[in-house]
Structures are given as C-alpha cells and as structure tokens.
Write a protein that holds these residues in place. Structure first.
Motif, PDB file in Angstrom:
ATOM      1  N   MET A 302       8.200  61.232  49.785  1.00  0.00           N
ATOM      2  CA  MET A 302       8.409  59.792  49.613  1.00  0.00           C
ATOM      3  C   MET A 302       7.080  59.117  49.324  1.00  0.00           C
ATOM      4  SD  MET A 302      10.944  58.507  52.590  1.00  0.00           S
ATOM      5  CE  MET A 302      12.392  59.459  53.049  1.00  0.00           C
ATOM      6  N   THR A 303       7.110  58.126  48.428  1.00  0.00           N
ATOM      7  CA  THR A 303       5.946  57.241  48.283  1.00  0.00           C
ATOM      8  C   THR A 303       6.391  55.848  48.735  1.00  0.00           C
ATOM      9  OG1 THR A 303       6.451  56.610  45.998  1.00  0.00           O
ATOM     10  CG2 THR A 303       5.075  58.568  46.312  1.00  0.00           C
ATOM     11  N   LEU A 304       5.463  55.105  49.315  1.00  0.00           N
ATOM     12  CA  LEU A 304       5.786  53.801  49.888  1.00  0.00           C
ATOM     13  C   LEU A 304       5.052  52.686  49.142  1.00  0.00           C
ATOM     14  CD1 LEU A 304       5.479  54.820  53.648  1.00  0.00           C
ATOM     15  CD2 LEU A 304       7.514  54.892  52.209  1.00  0.00           C
ATOM     16  N   GLU A 305       5.596  51.460  49.246  1.00  0.00           N
ATOM     17  CA  GLU A 305       4.992  50.332  48.514  1.00  0.00           C
ATOM     18  C   GLU A 305       3.666  49.888  49.128  1.00  0.00           C
ATOM     19  OE1 GLU A 305       7.828  47.235  47.859  1.00  0.00           O
ATOM     20  OE2 GLU A 305       8.945  48.424  46.381  1.00  0.00           O
ATOM     21  N   ASP A 306       3.551  50.020  50.463  1.00  0.00           N
ATOM     22  CA  ASP A 306       2.309  49.589  51.120  1.00  0.00           C
ATOM     23  C   ASP A 306       1.558  50.799  51.666  1.00  0.00           C
ATOM     24  OD1 ASP A 306       2.652  46.661  50.962  1.00  0.00           O
ATOM     25  OD2 ASP A 306       4.446  47.083  52.137  1.00  0.00           O
ATOM     26  N   ASN A 307       0.270  50.616  51.819  1.00  0.00           N
ATOM     27  CA  ASN A 307      -0.572  51.701  52.319  1.00  0.00           C
ATOM     28  C   ASN A 307      -0.573  51.696  53.843  1.00  0.00           C
ATOM     29  OD1 ASN A 307      -2.160  53.837  51.911  1.00  0.00           O
ATOM     30  ND2 ASN A 307      -3.759  52.754  50.760  1.00  0.00           N
ATOM     31  N   ILE A 308       0.182  52.609  54.446  1.00  0.00           N
ATOM     32  CA  ILE A 308       0.237  52.691  55.911  1.00  0.00           C
ATOM     33  C   ILE A 308      -0.401  54.024  56.312  1.00  0.00           C
ATOM     34  CG2 ILE A 308       1.779  52.831  57.919  1.00  0.00           C
ATOM     35  CD1 ILE A 308       3.786  51.155  56.482  1.00  0.00           C
ATOM     36  N   ASP A 309      -1.124  54.015  57.396  1.00  0.00           N
ATOM     37  CA  ASP A 309      -1.753  55.250  57.878  1.00  0.00           C
ATOM     38  C   ASP A 309      -0.691  56.117  58.548  1.00  0.00           C
ATOM     39  OD1 ASP A 309      -3.443  57.198  58.713  1.00  0.00           O
ATOM     40  OD2 ASP A 309      -4.227  56.082  60.436  1.00  0.00           O
ATOM     41  N   ILE A 310      -0.233  57.146  57.832  1.00  0.00           N
ATOM     42  CA  ILE A 310       0.835  58.029  58.332  1.00  0.00           C
ATOM     43  C   ILE A 310       0.308  59.451  58.339  1.00  0.00           C
ATOM     44  CG2 ILE A 310       3.159  58.907  57.879  1.00  0.00           C
ATOM     45  CD1 ILE A 310       3.847  56.303  56.533  1.00  0.00           C
TER      46      ILE A 310
END
Length: 428
Positions: A302-310
């Motif tokens: 998955m790619t996400l719209e916002d940059n979250i530290d995962i």
C-alpha cells in the motif's frame, strides 16, 4: 502420473481456491488409509509411488494395496504402524486445490495435532464404526473447536466391518451430536465410509443405499469456505517498508504485508496503530500492477497520501473499526515443549508481524481435554497441556479475539534462550 478426467492447466490451477483440511482420529481408525484413498482415487499419485506401495504390500503378505504407506512417510511410522509427525500432502482436482495435514491420534502428540489444525478450514474426524465415539474423538473435536475450525466432517469408517449397518451409523451420529452440542462448531456433517474399500470416499457406494448425502470428495470440493474469512474488520499488519534506491522510484514509499481481514481500496480512510494518525490509501499494488480492491489473504503493497512513520509490526486499520489494544491478555494456551511452563517466566512473543516479550502473570486453570472439565487445583502446564493463562506484554498488541479473526487472535511463545517455539495461544 495418472491422467485426471479433465486436465488441470497452469492457469486454472493458479486461479483455483485452496482448501486446507486436517484429519484426526484414534490410532488405527484409518486416517492414513483414507488420505491414501483420496490421493489414489483422485489420480494424484505418481506411478512409481504406486508400484512401490504395491510391492511393499505384496511383500508384507497383504491381500490388498496398503494405501496408508502413501502418508506414513517416516520409517518409525511405517515400522510401528502409527502416525507420529504431521505429514502434509498436496493434490488437486479440477474443482479445487487441497493441502491435507495427516495428524497423529496419540495423546502425547496433541501438539502435533494443534500444529496441523491451526491453519485448516475443515477437519475430518474419523470414528471406527465398531467402537463409536471414544475419548480421543472428544479430544480431537475439542481441539478443532478451540482452533475455530468451522467445518467438521465426521467419517464413520470401517463400515464394511459392521455390514454397512444404518443403525450403527445413526447411533454414532446421535452420540457425537450430543457431545458436540457443548462445542462451538457451526457445520458438522456425517458420512459412512470404508477407506480400505473406497465406499463413499470418491465414488458413491452401492453398499449404503440408505445414505442420501454426498461422498467425502464431493463435500471437500463443494464446502463453502469463502464466508469463513473476516471481511468486516479491516486488518493489515505491516511486514516490510519498501523504499527503492533507484532514481526512477525516488519518492516511492510502500508498506508491504498480507491482509488479514476486511477490504482495502484506494481512497479509503485508514488509521495507523500505534500512533492513531489517519490518512487515505493512495494505491494498492501487487507485482502484476495496481488493484481496485484487496482482501484476505492477499499480499499487497500500500502507498499512502501522507507521510506517516510506519514500521514492521505496526498495523493499518479503519478508523471506525479498530482492534483491541492492550498489554494484559487472556489466552487459551497449548504447551508444545518438554520443559514445563514457568509461572512468572519470561518469553518472547510473536503476534502477526510484531515481536515483543511477555511474562506469564497467572494460570487460571488447566483443561482436561478428554472431559472438558476445568482443573483448578493443578495449574502446572506441561507438554500437550491446554490451559487458560494471563500474560503481560512489554509493548501493546493490536489484537482481536481468536473467534473473530484467527490471525490477529493468535500468538506464539518462544523460549528466549533456545529459540524453540514453546506455546501456541488463542486470545479470548
């Protein structure tokens, strides 16, 4: 290899759905013979294997082909005539692919049965028509129920030794139904069979005109398992963060893993645990390209719209449908190790993609798995025992109860020094 009626092409094989099933029964109930019969009658054996088995059967002076030799692969199993370890066999018919786990019947191999049954969609429980429902039948059914196997097929075997008596079959069905009413098994079916002669295994039998149901193979091919997957509670444990080093994908940041519940689509709002931050899914990708939607048990990135530290061990869920988050967890624990469990002992714990450590806080009770009674006064948990325990983990787990989701509801305990898997737990 024997030819099947309709050839299975590579493409049709890849697109077929997969049924995992396990077999359980007392010693000499004919589990290995039954699996041998399924493989033999569905033409899933190589000719050299067949020749070898025919030769051994003749050498032993048997008047028939001993099909149990197909699965009893260990030499000790063949010599003693018992099943010791879990043997996995793979075969396919034009309708479905199968993985079958032949598990041992002995009490001292309960852990092997738990291992074989933990991923099964269906359990075949064999009952010897001469002996009826016995202690081991109850034990295996309890384990199937504990492991949330939704479909149980009770095969009343060796019907040829009771003259295919309808009365005997009905009595066993009644006894088993009475016992199973205490368990949580939604779908139970009964089939009269003779694994040795092949009655009602792959072909319908003329010896049981009173039985109107399908054969065992028909049941395995048609049982509906799609509804067993949890499509409601969206769970995506992150296995790996993908950051390619090439210029072409300079800005790419994807989260790879296997979907363990629910449906994920581009544009869906999601929440990251443990941070609680929300964003939307940008794309759902596989090696074959982007998907419109993904569901269990698909492996995707998955790619996400916002940059979250995962990072690995985190979980992506839906904001309106979150798992439990906690450190004090109640388990039904099956002990798999020779060394007894230490109350207050520390172990490594693995849950989905997350690694942590835990301490055994309390043993609530031990189960007598033959009578289903709780033993309150003896709380020592040793090899093959099943008990209810309370553990505390070093960091919070994101979990569901085992009966809601078999993946997010299960853990394994590992000895920190020997690295051996010592326990398998179902979260209550």
């Amino acid at each position: 290899m024997h030819q099947t009626k309709e050839p299975i092409t590579n493409e049709s094989y890849l697109n077929m759905d997969l049924l995992r099933f396990t077999t359980a029964g007392s010693v000499d109930d004919g589990k290995s013979t039954l699996i041998g019969r399924l493989l033999y009658d569905s033409k899933a054996i190589f000719e050299d294997q067949m020749e070898q088995i025919e030769e051994i059967s003749t050498r032993k002076g048997k008047g028939y082909v001993d099909l149990s030799l197909l699965t009893d692969g260990l030499r000790a199993e063949r010599e003693q005539g018992i099943t010791i370890d879990v043997a996995y066999r793979y075969f396919a018919t034009p309708k479905r692919k199968f993985i079958v786990a032949d598990t041992p019947g002995h009490v001292q191999y309960t852990r092997n049965m738990v291992t074989g049954a933990s991923t099964a969609n269906l359990a075949i429980i064999l009952i010897d028509a001469r002996h009826g429902v016995i202690e081991q039948t109850c034990r295996h059914s309890f384990i199937a129920s504990l492991l949330q196997i939704k479909h149980v097929v009770v095969c009343v075997n060796k019907m040829d030794l009771v003259d295919f008596s309808e009365e005997k079959f009905n009595k066993i069905r009644e006894d088993y139904t009475n016992f199973a009413s205490k368990l949580n098994i939604p779908d139970i079916r009964f089939i009269p069979i003779s694994a040795l002669m092949g009655d009602n295994v792959v072909e319908p039998s003329t010896n049981t005109p009173w039985y109107q149901g399908g054969t065992l193979m028909y049941t395995l091919e048609t049982v509906n398992i799609a509804s067993d997957l949890n499509m409601i509670d969206s769970r995506f444990p992150v296995q790996y963060v993908i950051r390619p080093q090439s210029d072409e994908f300079h800005d790419f940041r994807g989260f790879a893993g296997r979907i363990e519940g629910g449906v994920f689509k581009p544009g869906d709002e999601i929440m990251h645990l443990p941070s609680g931050l929300t964003t939307k899914i940008k794309t759902v990708e596989t090696i074959d390209g982007q998907l419109e939607e993904a569901f269990p048990p698909m492996s995707v990135t998955m790619t996400l719209e916002d940059n979250i530290d995962i990072s690995r061990g985190d979980m992506i869920v839906k904001p309106n449908n979150q798992p439990e988050v906690g450190q004090d967890i109640e388990l039904m624990l099956c002990w798999l190790n020779e060394k007894k469990m230490t109350p207050g002992g520390k172990y490594s714990i693995k849950h989905t993609t997350k690694d942590a450590r835990c301490v055994i806080k309390e043993v609530r009770y031990k189960m007598n798995i033959n009578t289903l009674h709780k033993i309150e006064d003896d709380k020592t948990i040793g090899l093959n025992d099943i008990g209810r325990v309370l553990i505390r983990t070093t960091s919070p787990l994101f979990y569901d109860s085992y009966n809601k989701n078999r993946i997010t509801g299960s853990v394994i305990l590992v000895d920190e020094f020997t690295n051996e898997t010592v326990g398998a737990g179902m979260i209550l």
